[in-house]
Write an enzyme that holds these catalytic residues in place. Structure first.
Site, mmCIF file in Angstrom:
data_model
loop_
_atom_site.group_PDB
_atom_site.id
_atom_site.type_symbol
_atom_site.label_atom_id
_atom_site.label_comp_id
_atom_site.label_asym_id
_atom_site.label_seq_id
_atom_site.Cartn_x
_atom_site.Cartn_y
_atom_site.Cartn_z
ATOM 1 N N HIS A 1 0.867 -1.186 0.000
ATOM 2 C CA HIS A 1 0.000 0.000 0.000
ATOM 3 C C HIS A 1 0.898 1.228 0.000
ATOM 4 O O HIS A 1 1.584 1.497 0.979
ATOM 5 C CB HIS A 1 -0.912 -0.013 1.233
ATOM 6 C CG HIS A 1 -1.840 -1.195 1.272
ATOM 7 N ND1 HIS A 1 -3.081 -1.189 0.667
ATOM 8 C CD2 HIS A 1 -1.691 -2.433 1.784
ATOM 9 C CE1 HIS A 1 -3.662 -2.362 0.830
ATOM 10 N NE2 HIS A 1 -2.839 -3.147 1.510
ATOM 11 N N LEU A 2 0.895 1.952 -1.135
ATOM 12 C CA LEU A 2 1.745 3.152 -1.234
ATOM 13 C C LEU A 2 0.958 4.419 -0.900
ATOM 14 O O LEU A 2 1.539 5.494 -0.767
ATOM 15 C CB LEU A 2 2.372 3.260 -2.624
ATOM 16 C CG LEU A 2 3.336 2.126 -3.016
ATOM 17 C CD1 LEU A 2 3.916 2.366 -4.406
ATOM 18 C CD2 LEU A 2 4.453 1.951 -2.002
ATOM 19 N N ARG A 3 -0.371 4.273 -0.763
ATOM 20 C CA ARG A 3 -1.253 5.329 -0.212
ATOM 21 C C ARG A 3 -1.433 6.573 -1.063
ATOM 22 O O ARG A 3 -2.164 7.475 -0.665
ATOM 23 C CB ARG A 3 -0.769 5.769 1.181
ATOM 24 C CG ARG A 3 -0.583 4.649 2.187
ATOM 25 C CD ARG A 3 -1.869 3.948 2.527
ATOM 26 N NE ARG A 3 -1.734 3.077 3.690
ATOM 27 C CZ ARG A 3 -2.473 2.011 3.891
ATOM 28 N NH1 ARG A 3 -3.420 1.662 3.040
ATOM 29 N NH2 ARG A 3 -2.309 1.276 4.967
ATOM 30 N N ASP B 1 -8.757 -4.887 -2.519
ATOM 31 C CA ASP B 1 -8.083 -5.204 -1.251
ATOM 32 C C ASP B 1 -8.378 -4.199 -0.143
ATOM 33 O O ASP B 1 -8.457 -2.994 -0.366
ATOM 34 C CB ASP B 1 -6.570 -5.287 -1.445
ATOM 35 C CG ASP B 1 -5.893 -5.722 -0.163
ATOM 36 O OD1 ASP B 1 -6.175 -6.832 0.294
ATOM 37 O OD2 ASP B 1 -5.111 -4.935 0.393
ATOM 38 N N HIS C 1 -9.161 -10.275 -1.482
ATOM 39 C CA HIS C 1 -8.979 -10.159 -0.029
ATOM 40 C C HIS C 1 -10.068 -11.053 0.566
ATOM 41 O O HIS C 1 -11.250 -10.700 0.530
ATOM 42 C CB HIS C 1 -9.163 -8.680 0.348
ATOM 43 C CG HIS C 1 -9.316 -8.404 1.803
ATOM 44 N ND1 HIS C 1 -8.399 -7.652 2.506
ATOM 45 C CD2 HIS C 1 -10.273 -8.739 2.701
ATOM 46 C CE1 HIS C 1 -8.797 -7.542 3.769
ATOM 47 N NE2 HIS C 1 -9.936 -8.191 3.910
ATOM 48 N N HIS D 1 -2.767 -12.688 0.869
ATOM 49 C CA HIS D 1 -2.417 -12.924 2.285
ATOM 50 C C HIS D 1 -3.207 -14.024 2.995
ATOM 51 O O HIS D 1 -3.892 -13.764 3.987
ATOM 52 C CB HIS D 1 -2.498 -11.610 3.082
ATOM 53 C CG HIS D 1 -3.712 -10.731 2.855
ATOM 54 N ND1 HIS D 1 -5.000 -11.202 2.851
ATOM 55 C CD2 HIS D 1 -3.800 -9.392 2.634
ATOM 56 C CE1 HIS D 1 -5.832 -10.198 2.645
ATOM 57 N NE2 HIS D 1 -5.124 -9.093 2.499
ATOM 58 N N ASN E 1 -5.003 -7.106 9.171
ATOM 59 C CA ASN E 1 -6.063 -7.884 8.548
ATOM 60 C C ASN E 1 -5.523 -8.613 7.320
ATOM 61 O O ASN E 1 -5.022 -7.946 6.419
ATOM 62 C CB ASN E 1 -7.214 -6.946 8.143
ATOM 63 C CG ASN E 1 -8.476 -7.707 7.858
ATOM 64 O OD1 ASN E 1 -8.560 -8.906 8.115
ATOM 65 N ND2 ASN E 1 -9.472 -7.025 7.311
ATOM 66 N N ASP F 1 2.254 -7.106 2.092
ATOM 67 C CA ASP F 1 1.061 -6.385 2.558
ATOM 68 C C ASP F 1 1.496 -5.175 3.396
ATOM 69 O O ASP F 1 0.878 -4.858 4.421
ATOM 70 C CB ASP F 1 0.103 -7.284 3.338
ATOM 71 C CG ASP F 1 -1.254 -6.613 3.562
ATOM 72 O OD1 ASP F 1 -1.504 -5.546 2.979
ATOM 73 O OD2 ASP F 1 -2.065 -7.155 4.345
ATOM 74 N N HIS G 1 0.679 3.268 8.390
ATOM 75 C CA HIS G 1 -0.331 4.137 9.000
ATOM 76 C C HIS G 1 0.364 5.204 9.836
ATOM 77 O O HIS G 1 1.537 5.044 10.218
ATOM 78 C CB HIS G 1 -1.282 3.320 9.880
ATOM 79 C CG HIS G 1 -2.203 2.439 9.100
ATOM 80 N ND1 HIS G 1 -3.208 2.932 8.303
ATOM 81 C CD2 HIS G 1 -2.251 1.085 8.972
ATOM 82 C CE1 HIS G 1 -3.856 1.919 7.723
ATOM 83 N NE2 HIS G 1 -3.284 0.786 8.099
HETATM 84 C C1 NCD Z 1 -4.677 -2.837 4.744
HETATM 85 C C2 NCD Z 1 -4.503 -1.326 4.648
HETATM 86 O O1 NCD Z 1 -4.142 -0.711 5.648
HETATM 87 O O2 NCD Z 1 -4.706 -0.792 3.566
HETATM 88 N N1 NCD Z 1 -4.510 -3.255 6.101
HETATM 89 C C3 NCD Z 1 -4.148 -4.474 6.510
HETATM 90 O O3 NCD Z 1 -4.190 -4.742 7.708
HETATM 91 N N2 NCD Z 1 -3.780 -5.399 5.657
HETATM 92 C C4 NCD Z 1 -5.995 -3.162 4.163
HETATM 93 C C5 NCD Z 1 -6.733 -4.289 4.769
HETATM 94 O O4 NCD Z 1 -7.457 -4.077 5.735
HETATM 95 O O5 NCD Z 1 -6.593 -5.401 4.254
#
Ligand code: NCD
Length: 455
Positions: A75-77, A165, A192, A244, A305, A332, A336
């Site tokens: 996730h590069l956001r 996802d 997912h 995952h 998750n 994954d 955050h």
């Molecule tokens: C993912 C996210 O933060 O984008 N988080 C994670 O725990 N894998 C997305 C998701 O909830 O799968």
């Protein structure tokens, strides 16, 4: 410092005397790798030190040289959540982790659900990226699960696969249609696997959830979705990749599907291969449910998750990796901010910042003697390249003539995780203060050293 510039750089780089592990070619031997004009020019028996035509030399003795790692899932956001990560910081974290290509998940704002957003991500990657970025388009518009995106158009713009996802495609009819259309693009649909009606918890539904009074996510939430998707892949002939996977029974379902010849693939993460539900207790050994809690309990950095599962699940994932059932190891990487994590457990975001700890963490199971090093390298290189199909061609190997993306790492070097030193903006890891064994020394992209641990 191991790199010596001998003369002005003429586009040649010699990586001398490393243990070259390239599972795509069945190579595992002490060899020299010669790179010229961004391509692998030759792999050969180590030569006399003075007889080199290369202008730059890296002494890789005692180190492993392998194709650059490919991450199918990070996730590069960007766009939209640049406070968590950007393409610049995320790809720098990737380079530091030994990854030369990363697939960017589409749960951005806006999501990667149109041609223009695919193009935006690719443009940002060209301007600011440190490694190759492959955008993944969303399966449904807005990731809302109600209408399919224009998948063929997204593929033309450069998407390498499709996923909602963060969320599953909950409606089975929608997933059936998406899988049917995947036959047109030939690109994987990355699911997912989480049945929403069975989920809604915050950690694995097991003894730790009971002990801490947290709502659990049962393994069956994943398994029911895996079973559904396998049935739909069989019905449609579509191309399914399961993200995952984390439970023992999910692996058994996939094993049976593969035995029947279904072209399904799946990935596992370094954290699901090594950490258990007990992480949330702030302990790294199995505690008894009757012991007192430590102040480290309710560690939101271990909230992810799918959740960290039971020891039996972890053992099943490791066994599946050892035997080769697993197609790829993917991080994954889910960065955050502090405020996303320093809050009540139920409100904290799911996710672990994983690009910079992936190698050291996954090598835990190598150092424990559970999985050979070559198998781990395989699932970080040619494994993901095969999942990408035509889009992964020429990547994940050091065959002469292919692009010189590679990583040089020391599998024995111990280092202590300090998230404040991450290049990633996401400092959210349950591994702070943990000593890992296995460290990236150099990452090389198209023949250029893009990361040097000594500098
Ligand atoms: C993912 C996210 O933060 O984008 N988080 C994670 O725990 N894998 C997305 C998701 O909830 O799968």
């Amino acid at each position: 410092m191991r790199e010596q510039k001998t003369k002005a750089d003429n586009g040649t780089l010699l990586i001398r005397g490393g243990r070259v592990i390239d599972p795509a070619q069945g190579l595992d031997d002490v060899l020299d790798v010669l790179v010229r004009d961004g391509l692998v020019a030759a792999i050969r028996k180590p030569q006399n030190a003075s007889s080199t035509e290369a202008r730059s030399v890296v002494d890789a003795s005692g180190l492993v040289v392998s194709p650059g790692f490919i991450d199918l899932h990070c996730h590069l956001r960007e766009p939209g959540y640049e406070d968590k990560e950007t393409i610049a910081t995320g790809t720098l974290a990737a380079a530091r982790g030994g990854f030369t290509a990363v697939c960017a998940m589409p749960n951005t704002l806006p999501p990667i659900d149109s041609r223009s957003v695919v193009e935006f991500v690719l443009q940002r990657a060209r301007e600011e990226g440190h490694v190759r970025v492959f955008p993944i388009g969303s399966i449904t518009r807005g990731r809302k699960g109600r209408e399919l995106t224009e998948m063929a158009e997204l593929a033309k713009a450069g998407a390498v696969g499709f996923s909602d996802d963060g969320d599953p495609v909950a409606d089975p009819y929608m997933m059936r249609m998406a899988l049917t259309y995947s036959r047109v693009t030939g690109l994987p649909l990355i699911e997912h696997c989480e049945t929403p009606e069975l989920s809604g918890g915050v950690i694995h539904e097991g003894w730790v959830a009971s002990r801490l009074g947290l709502k659990g996510i049962p393994s069956q939430a994943e398994e029911a979705m895996v079973a559904r998707d396998l049935a739909l892949a069989e019905l449609t002939g579509g191309r399914l990749h399961l993200a995952h996977l984390s439970t023992r029974q999910a692996l058994e379902l996939v094993r049976r599907a593969k035995e029947r010849g279904l072209p399904v693939t799946f990935e596992v993460t370094p954290h699901h291969l090594t950490l258990t539900e007990e992480e949330v207790l702030g302990l790294r050994v199995r505690a008894s449910p009757f012991e007192s809690l430590t102040p480290l309990a309710y560690d939101t950095n271990a909230k992810v998750n799918p959740p960290l599962r039971a020891r039996e699940d972890v053992q099943a994932l490791v066994a599946a990796l050892r035997e080769g059932l697993v197609d790829a190891i993917a991080t994954d990487h889910a960065p955050h901010t502090l405020v996303d994590k320093v809050c009540p457990f139920d409100e904290a975001a799911f996710g672990i910042s994983g690009l910079e700890t992936a190698l050291g963490l996954v090598l835990t199971i190598y150092h424990q003697g559970q999985v050979p090093l070559s198998r781990i390298v395989e699932k970080l290189t040619v494994g993901p390249a095969l999942v990408l199909g035509a889009k992964g061609q020429g990547l994940g190997t050091l065959k002469p003539g292919t692009v010189a993306d590679l990583v040089i790492f020391d599998p024995e070097e111990a280092w202590t995780v300090d998230p404040q030193k991450f290049a990633s903006k996401g400092k959210n890891t349950p591994l702070a203060g943990v000593t890992l064994k296995g460290r990236v020394k150099y990452t090389v992209l198209e023949g250029k050293v893009i990361y040097d641990d000594g500098r």
